[in-house]
Motif scaffolding. Structure first.
Motif, PDB file in Angstrom:
ATOM      1  N   ALA A  37       0.832  -1.204   0.000  1.00 16.59           N
ATOM      2  CA  ALA A  37       0.000   0.000   0.000  1.00 16.59           C
ATOM      3  C   ALA A  37       0.866   1.253   0.000  1.00 16.59           C
ATOM      4  N   ILE A  38       1.917   1.246   0.817  1.00 24.21           N
ATOM      5  CA  ILE A  38       2.823   2.397   0.875  1.00 24.21           C
ATOM      6  C   ILE A  38       3.587   2.554  -0.432  1.00 24.21           C
ATOM      7  N   LEU A  39       3.994   1.436  -1.035  1.00 27.71           N
ATOM      8  CA  LEU A  39       4.691   1.500  -2.320  1.00 27.71           C
ATOM      9  C   LEU A  39       3.802   2.098  -3.409  1.00 27.71           C
ATOM     10  N   ALA A  40       2.523   1.719  -3.423  1.00 23.95           N
ATOM     11  CA  ALA A  40       1.603   2.268  -4.421  1.00 23.95           C
ATOM     12  C   ALA A  40       1.454   3.780  -4.245  1.00 23.95           C
ATOM     13  N   LEU A  41       1.340   4.224  -3.006  1.00 21.77           N
ATOM     14  CA  LEU A  41       1.242   5.662  -2.742  1.00 21.77           C
ATOM     15  C   LEU A  41       2.522   6.369  -3.163  1.00 21.77           C
ATOM     16  N   ASN A  42       3.669   5.747  -2.887  1.00 24.15           N
ATOM     17  CA  ASN A  42       4.937   6.328  -3.312  1.00 24.15           C
ATOM     18  C   ASN A  42       5.028   6.414  -4.836  1.00 24.15           C
ATOM     19  N   ASP A  43       4.567   5.367  -5.533  1.00 26.56           N
ATOM     20  CA  ASP A  43       4.581   5.379  -6.999  1.00 26.56           C
ATOM     21  C   ASP A  43       3.728   6.522  -7.545  1.00 26.56           C
ATOM     22  N   ALA A  44       2.608   6.786  -6.878  1.00 25.11           N
ATOM     23  CA  ALA A  44       1.746   7.889  -7.303  1.00 25.11           C
ATOM     24  C   ALA A  44       2.460   9.234  -7.130  1.00 25.11           C
ATOM     25  N   VAL A  45       3.157   9.396  -6.016  1.00 27.86           N
ATOM     26  CA  VAL A  45       3.921  10.631  -5.784  1.00 27.86           C
ATOM     27  C   VAL A  45       5.018  10.773  -6.837  1.00 27.86           C
ATOM     28  N   LEU A  46       5.705   9.682  -7.134  1.00 31.65           N
ATOM     29  CA  LEU A  46       6.779   9.719  -8.128  1.00 31.65           C
ATOM     30  C   LEU A  46       6.242  10.086  -9.506  1.00 31.65           C
ATOM     31  N   LYS A  47       5.110   9.499  -9.873  1.00 30.18           N
ATOM     32  CA  LYS A  47       4.526   9.813 -11.185  1.00 30.18           C
ATOM     33  C   LYS A  47       4.182  11.293 -11.281  1.00 30.18           C
ATOM     34  N   TRP A  48       3.685  11.856 -10.199  1.00 31.19           N
ATOM     35  CA  TRP A  48       3.370  13.283 -10.174  1.00 31.19           C
ATOM     36  C   TRP A  48       4.636  14.114 -10.402  1.00 31.19           C
ATOM     37  N   LEU A  49       5.740  13.690  -9.793  1.00 29.52           N
ATOM     38  CA  LEU A  49       6.993  14.438  -9.894  1.00 29.52           C
ATOM     39  C   LEU A  49       7.667  14.289 -11.253  1.00 29.52           C
ATOM     40  N   THR A  50       7.423  13.173 -11.964  1.00 29.96           N
ATOM     41  CA  THR A  50       8.092  12.954 -13.249  1.00 29.96           C
ATOM     42  C   THR A  50       7.680  13.959 -14.321  1.00 29.96           C
ATOM     43  N   SER A  51       6.588  14.684 -14.087  1.00 29.98           N
ATOM     44  CA  SER A  51       6.177  15.688 -15.072  1.00 29.98           C
ATOM     45  C   SER A  51       7.130  16.877 -15.091  1.00 29.98           C
ATOM     46  N   ASP A  52       7.917  17.074 -14.032  1.00 34.78           N
ATOM     47  CA  ASP A  52       8.818  18.233 -13.941  1.00 34.78           C
ATOM     48  C   ASP A  52      10.278  17.872 -13.715  1.00 34.78           C
ATOM     49  N   TYR A  53      10.561  16.641 -13.299  1.00 32.24           N
ATOM     50  CA  TYR A  53      11.943  16.290 -12.945  1.00 32.24           C
ATOM     51  C   TYR A  53      12.332  14.951 -13.577  1.00 32.24           C
ATOM     52  N   ASN A  54      13.646  14.806 -13.855  1.00 28.18           N
ATOM     53  CA  ASN A  54      14.108  13.541 -14.406  1.00 28.18           C
ATOM     54  C   ASN A  54      14.374  12.544 -13.290  1.00 28.18           C
ATOM     55  N   ALA A  55      14.635  11.309 -13.670  1.00 30.83           N
ATOM     56  CA  ALA A  55      14.768  10.233 -12.685  1.00 30.83           C
ATOM     57  C   ALA A  55      15.925  10.471 -11.723  1.00 30.83           C
ATOM     58  N   GLY A  56      17.060  10.972 -12.233  1.00 31.89           N
ATOM     59  CA  GLY A  56      18.219  11.192 -11.386  1.00 31.89           C
ATOM     60  C   GLY A  56      17.957  12.200 -10.283  1.00 31.89           C
ATOM     61  N   GLN A  57      17.319  13.320 -10.624  1.00 37.83           N
ATOM     62  CA  GLN A  57      17.030  14.337  -9.614  1.00 37.83           C
ATOM     63  C   GLN A  57      16.021  13.824  -8.590  1.00 37.83           C
ATOM     64  N   ILE A  58      15.049  13.039  -9.048  1.00 40.52           N
ATOM     65  CA  ILE A  58      14.071  12.466  -8.124  1.00 40.52           C
ATOM     66  C   ILE A  58      14.763  11.513  -7.148  1.00 40.52           C
ATOM     67  N   MET A  59      15.666  10.686  -7.651  1.00 43.49           N
ATOM     68  CA  MET A  59      16.381   9.746  -6.797  1.00 43.49           C
ATOM     69  C   MET A  59      17.188  10.469  -5.725  1.00 43.49           C
ATOM     70  N   PHE A  60      17.823  11.585  -6.099  1.00 47.64           N
ATOM     71  CA  PHE A  60      18.634  12.322  -5.132  1.00 47.64           C
ATOM     72  C   PHE A  60      17.773  13.088  -4.134  1.00 47.64           C
ATOM     73  N   CYS A  61      16.795  13.840  -4.632  1.00 49.71           N
ATOM     74  CA  CYS A  61      16.005  14.699  -3.751  1.00 49.71           C
ATOM     75  C   CYS A  61      15.209  13.906  -2.724  1.00 49.71           C
ATOM     76  N   ARG A  62      14.633  12.806  -3.139  1.00 49.55           N
ATOM     77  CA  ARG A  62      13.895  12.011  -2.159  1.00 49.55           C
ATOM     78  C   ARG A  62      14.855  11.250  -1.256  1.00 49.55           C
ATOM     79  N   GLY A  63      16.053  10.933  -1.783  1.00 52.39           N
ATOM     80  CA  GLY A  63      17.039  10.229  -0.971  1.00 52.39           C
ATOM     81  C   GLY A  63      17.472  11.031   0.237  1.00 52.39           C
ATOM     82  N   ILE A  64      17.448  12.356   0.108  1.00 52.59           N
ATOM     83  CA  ILE A  64      17.812  13.213   1.234  1.00 52.59           C
ATOM     84  C   ILE A  64      16.898  12.939   2.425  1.00 52.59           C
ATOM     85  N   PHE A  65      15.621  12.740   2.131  1.00 52.04           N
ATOM     86  CA  PHE A  65      14.630  12.624   3.203  1.00 52.04           C
ATOM     87  C   PHE A  65      14.486  11.202   3.739  1.00 52.04           C
TER      88      PHE A  65
END
Length: 315
Positions: A37-65
Motif C-alpha cells: 500500500a505504501i509503495l503504491a502511494l509512493n509510486d503515485a507521488v513519483l509519477k506526479w513528480l516525473t512531469s517536472d523532474y528527471n529520474a536522477g534528480q528524483i532519486m537524489f532529492c527524495r534520498g535526502i529525506f
C-alpha cells in the motif's frame, strides 16, 4: 472454475505447511500488505513528480529525506553496530540492482498510467522462475514453463507492441521487474545473515549517491511544495522497503506472495482518483493473466518443496 477450486483447497489444506517455516506469519502478512500500500502511494507521488523532474534528480532529492526514518531505525537497532556486514560485495550488488530498477521504473512512470506500470512490474515472479534453471541450476518442469509463458502473454497484452510510442515505454518497468527479481533473490539470501537496517542503509546510500552524480548534467529548480512531495516520497519508500525486508524475515515467500498483488488494486484506485485513469480492457485482462500465472507458480513451488522432501521430481 475448477482451477480456482483446486487452488483454494490446496491453500487451505497446506496452510499449516506454509506457516511452519514462518516465525511470525501474521507479522509477515501485515508487513507485506502495508508495504505494498505504501509503495503504491509512493509510486503515485513519483509519477506526479516525473512531469517536472528527471529520474536522477528524483532519486537524489527524495534520498535526502530517507535519512530521517533511516536514522531512527539505526538508533532503535542499536546504533552503527547494526550496519556491520560480513558481505559488502553482496550489499554492493543489491544496491546496484535497486539503483537500476529505480531508474527504469521512474522513467516508465513518466509515460505510462500508474496501473499499467505496476501491473508490468509484476513480471518479477515470472523472471524468477525463468532464471531458476540457468542461474540456480534448478529443474523447471513443463508446467512451470507453461505458466511463465502464459504470464508473459499477459504482459504482452499490457505492453501491446506495435501500438503507440507510449506503450513502448512499458519496456522500462518490464526491465525494472527483471532487476527486481534478482534483488528479491539476493534479499532472501541476505536476510538471514544481515540486519534489515543494513540492507536498507547501503541500498539507500547507493541510490542517493547515483542521483547526486547526475545533478551536474540536469537540475531543475524545486519549489517548496515539491520539496514536500520529495520528503513524502523519501519517508514512504524508506518505510515500504523496511517493511518488505521484514516480510521475508518473519514469513516464507509462499505465505506472503499473494498479498503482494494488492499493489495493483491500490495503484488502480490512486490512478483513478488522481489522474482519472481507467485501465483499458487489455490491461485488465493482461493483469489477470499475470496474477493467475503468479498464483500457479506459487502453487507449483509448494508442490516442488513437498516432492523435494520426499525425493521426487517436479514437472
Amino acid at each position: 472454475i475448477a482451477y480456482f477450486t483446486d487452488l483454494k483447497s490446496t491453500v487451505l489444506s497446506s496452510s499449516a505447511d506454509i506457516t511452519k517455516g514462518s516465525s511470525a506469519p501474521f507479522k509477515a502478512i501485515t508487513c507485506m500488505f502495508l508495504g505494498t500500500a505504501i509503495l503504491a502511494l509512493n509510486d503515485a507521488v513519483l509519477k506526479w513528480l516525473t512531469s517536472d523532474y528527471n529520474a536522477g534528480q528524483i532519486m537524489f532529492c527524495r534520498g535526502i529525506f530517507i535519512s530521517l526514518p533511516l536514522s531512527l531505525l539505526i538508533w532503535r537497532s542499536g546504533g552503527f553496530s547494526a550496519l556491520k556486514t560480513e558481505n559488502p560485495k553482496a550489499h554492493f550488488l543489491r544496491a546496484l540492482l535497486v539503483i537500476t530498477g529505480t531508474f527504469l521504473f521512474i522513467s516508465g512512470l513518466k509515460y505510462l498510467p500508474l496501473t499499467d506500470a505496476v501491473a508490468i512490474a509484476f513480471a518479477g515472479p515470472l523472471f524468477i522462475t525463468a532464471l531458476a534453471q540457468p542461474l540456480l541450476r534448478e529443474k523447471v518442469g513443463w508446467r512451470r514453463w507453461s505458466a511463465v509463458l502464459t504470464g508473459f502473454l499477459g504482459i504482452l497484452l499490457i505492453v501491446r507492441p506495435g501500438g503507440s510510442v507510449m506503450q513502448w515505454a512499458a519496456l522500462l518497468p518490464l526491465a525494472a521487474s527483471f532487476t527486481g527479481a534478482l534483488r528479491d533473490i539476493l534479499t532472501r539470501h541476505l536476510s538471514g545473515q544481515e540486519s534489515s537496517v543494513a540492507l536498507l542503509f547501503y541500498t539507500s546510500i547507493g541510490v542517493t549517491a547515483t542521483g547526486l552524480a547526475s545533478l551536474p548534467f540536469t537540475w531543475t529548480s524545486v519549489p517548496i511544495f515539491d520539496w514536500l512531495l520529495f520528503s513524502l516520497s523519501g519517508l514512504l519508500i524508506g518505510s515500504a522497503h523496511f517493511l518488505m525486508i521484514e516480510t521475508f524475515r518473519y514469513g516464507e515467500a509462499a505465505l506472503v506472495a499473494p498479498f503482494k498483488y494488492s499493489d495493483i488494486i491500490w495503484a488502480g484506485i490512486l490512478g483513478y482518483l488522481i489522474w482519472g485513469h481507467i485501465p483499458e480492457l487489455p490491461t485488465i485482462v493482461g493483469s489477470g493473466i499475470v496474477i493467475i500465472a503468479g498464483f500457479y507458480l506459487l502453487k507449483r513451488e509448494r508442490v516442488k518443496n513437498k516432492r523435494i522432501k520426499s525425493g521426487l521430481r517436479l514437472q
